[in-house]
Design a protein around this motif. Sequence first.
Motif, short mmCIF file in Angstrom:
data_model
loop_
_atom_site.label_atom_id
_atom_site.label_comp_id
_atom_site.label_asym_id
_atom_site.label_seq_id
_atom_site.Cartn_x
_atom_site.Cartn_y
_atom_site.Cartn_z
N LEU A 425 77.23 10.81 54.03
CA LEU A 425 76.97 9.94 52.88
C LEU A 425 77.37 10.59 51.56
CD1 LEU A 425 73.49 8.47 53.88
CD2 LEU A 425 75.71 7.31 53.94
N LEU A 428 81.52 9.98 49.01
CA LEU A 428 81.44 8.57 48.62
C LEU A 428 82.67 7.78 49.04
CD1 LEU A 428 79.03 7.31 47.15
CD2 LEU A 428 80.39 7.29 45.06
N ASN A 430 83.96 7.64 51.83
CA ASN A 430 83.75 7.06 53.17
C ASN A 430 83.04 5.71 53.11
OD1 ASN A 430 84.89 9.35 54.29
ND2 ASN A 430 82.92 10.35 54.69
N ARG A 431 82.46 5.39 51.97
CA ARG A 431 81.64 4.18 51.88
C ARG A 431 82.48 2.91 52.04
NH1 ARG A 431 76.59 3.50 47.66
NH2 ARG A 431 76.10 1.31 48.10
N TRP A 434 82.19 1.15 55.50
CA TRP A 434 81.01 0.43 56.00
C TRP A 434 80.37 -0.51 54.98
CZ3 TRP A 434 76.57 1.38 53.26
CH2 TRP A 434 76.48 2.58 52.56
N ASP A 435 80.74 -0.39 53.71
CA ASP A 435 80.15 -1.26 52.67
C ASP A 435 81.24 -2.19 52.13
OD1 ASP A 435 78.84 -2.46 50.57
OD2 ASP A 435 78.03 -0.60 49.73
N TYR A 438 82.35 -2.06 48.46
CA TYR A 438 83.21 -1.00 47.97
C TYR A 438 84.64 -1.28 48.43
CZ TYR A 438 79.89 2.42 46.02
OH TYR A 438 78.98 3.08 45.23
N CYS A 441 87.43 3.41 46.40
CA CYS A 441 86.67 4.54 45.85
C CYS A 441 87.60 5.73 45.73
CB CYS A 441 85.46 4.86 46.72
SG CYS A 441 84.43 6.19 46.06
N TYR A 539 67.75 3.86 50.57
CA TYR A 539 68.71 3.64 49.48
C TYR A 539 67.96 2.98 48.33
CZ TYR A 539 72.46 1.71 46.64
OH TYR A 539 73.27 1.40 45.58
N PHE A 569 76.33 0.33 58.15
CA PHE A 569 76.10 1.71 57.71
C PHE A 569 75.56 2.56 58.86
CE2 PHE A 569 72.13 3.93 56.50
CZ PHE A 569 72.63 5.04 55.85
#
Length: 578
Positions: A425, A428, A430-431, A434-435, A438, A441, A539, A569
């Motif tokens: 996590l 950032l 990598n977000r 799964w999100d 985003y 980034c 979170y 996530f």
Amino acid sequence: MSSTIPGDVEKEDEEEEEEEEEESFNQSEVKMSQIVMPCHSNHRQELSVGQLLKWMDSTACLSAERHAGCPCVTASMDDIYFEQTISVGQVVNIKAKVNRAFNTSMEVGIDVRCEDLFTDRHWRVCNAYATFVTQRTQTGGKVILKPIVPHTQKEQVEYSVAAERRRVRMVHDIIIRDLLSEWSVQPTDNAATATAVAAERTKVESVELVLPPHANHQVNTFGGQIMAWMVNVATIAACRLCQAHPTLRTIDMFTFRGPSQVGDRLLLRAIVNNAFKNSMEVGVRAEAYQEEGPNRHINSAFMTFEVLDEHRKPCILPRIHPEPVEGERRFQEAIARKKIRLDRKYIISHMQIGAPQCVPWDPTNQVYLSYNNVTALKMLAARKNWRLSSEKDKVRLFTLEHKSTLSFRIESEVDVPSQRAFSLLAELRNRTTWDKHYQKCELIHRVDDDDFLYHVVTPSVAHSGLGSPTSASQEGILQDFILLASKRKPCGSGDPYVIALRSVSLPSHPITEGYKRGEVLCAGFTILETKNNMSLISYYNQASPEVLPYISTDIAGFSSSFYHTFCSFSQYLTRNRQ
């Protein structure tokens, strides 16, 4: 110090804080009350700062020793800002308690308030954080301290943030050195130099013989006494510049570099390092020596003074002309320290008001922005009264309304070791895998091993119908953020891993056409190790107008998009478990 007396609103707030603290009794808490007598006062019949420091150090030492069960000595005292004055006849109420114990050192919080016995008024004078260390045993062994167990919300916040304050203390000198390495030397104003006061005129040198009354119960020179002597010579130096009676406003961190004993001669030197428009910085150095042998550096400190007129407003001060070489170095360092104080004050003031939180980032304020970033998340996590809004398959959504802000927390237990979850996590970038919020980034700058700057692009969300969100990106509008990500590993057993996020501004990344610049006030993850090598991941987000639309329908119960995001996530973490 300022002589302004706070109003009834502040008094009520302080009474509420006291009531909250009374819910739990900290075994290390020590209280001292002293009535101010003429022998404690200065020429204005106000309590001298030197005497106040002695009382503060005594109270803190008693608290530290109550917790440790053995003799303790002062290692350092953090920056102190004196908000109010205390007059003869008024009562000083000092409260000290251990916020957190590390292996052989502990942080003691000190709260100083004034009480007027005739009007029943109470007001805050200052608060401070002191670090105490245990003395070794007679066999030379270290005394390992027992941990502090916080009970109230305030105690939990102080306990959690103490680790971050300790981190800042350890890099205090590095901050100054790094700032000076990047600092452009300020040009000398020749016109001002002609009328400036020569710095050597403000020099003070004084010797004190350490006698038994100056020692503590361990026969070492009492730390509070050394601080009082340092304030005394600094005040004389300030007087020589302004030819008036100055008021001590702030003291930068005291750090004790070595012990002093009865029989030592304490050599105290002070000089005005720099004079600004309404304030001056005085540097003080304390050295101890015996009849034979070299001088030992005991302590150094920097104190900021003002001169107040009859209306209690700061007066304009004469300029200072520094000595060559060493004086020039001190002159430039004083400018750097003033910048750090202003940066820190600016960051904290943005944290305390409801104004936009987006503070400009630069290398000189990085340490305090990072501290503020992590501290804000820890304070949000420690708040009580979180309300469960919805739950699905053990993924829980909580909300918290505090004053005019709404915050939310999403948490679930994941079958991934906490250290591995943290490493996944903390990156950032990598977000985006799964999100869905985003879209992009980009790492802008790796500040150090723990702090990073990112540029994040998300779809902008608007509302339609019954509050359901629609993506404005269909119209070509995107939202972007400049985020400071600060990560922290646990400082002790029971601490979570922390990944804190907040918005900053960068000159290299201004608002551009086609993007709506959003703002993250306070957000991030806490990761706590649980049984069977699993992790409880939470979170947090203090919802800004740009963030709230993403979660508002979940809070209202119209959708469960938070659940689907958390499932994605969780799957990402599980896939990368090894």
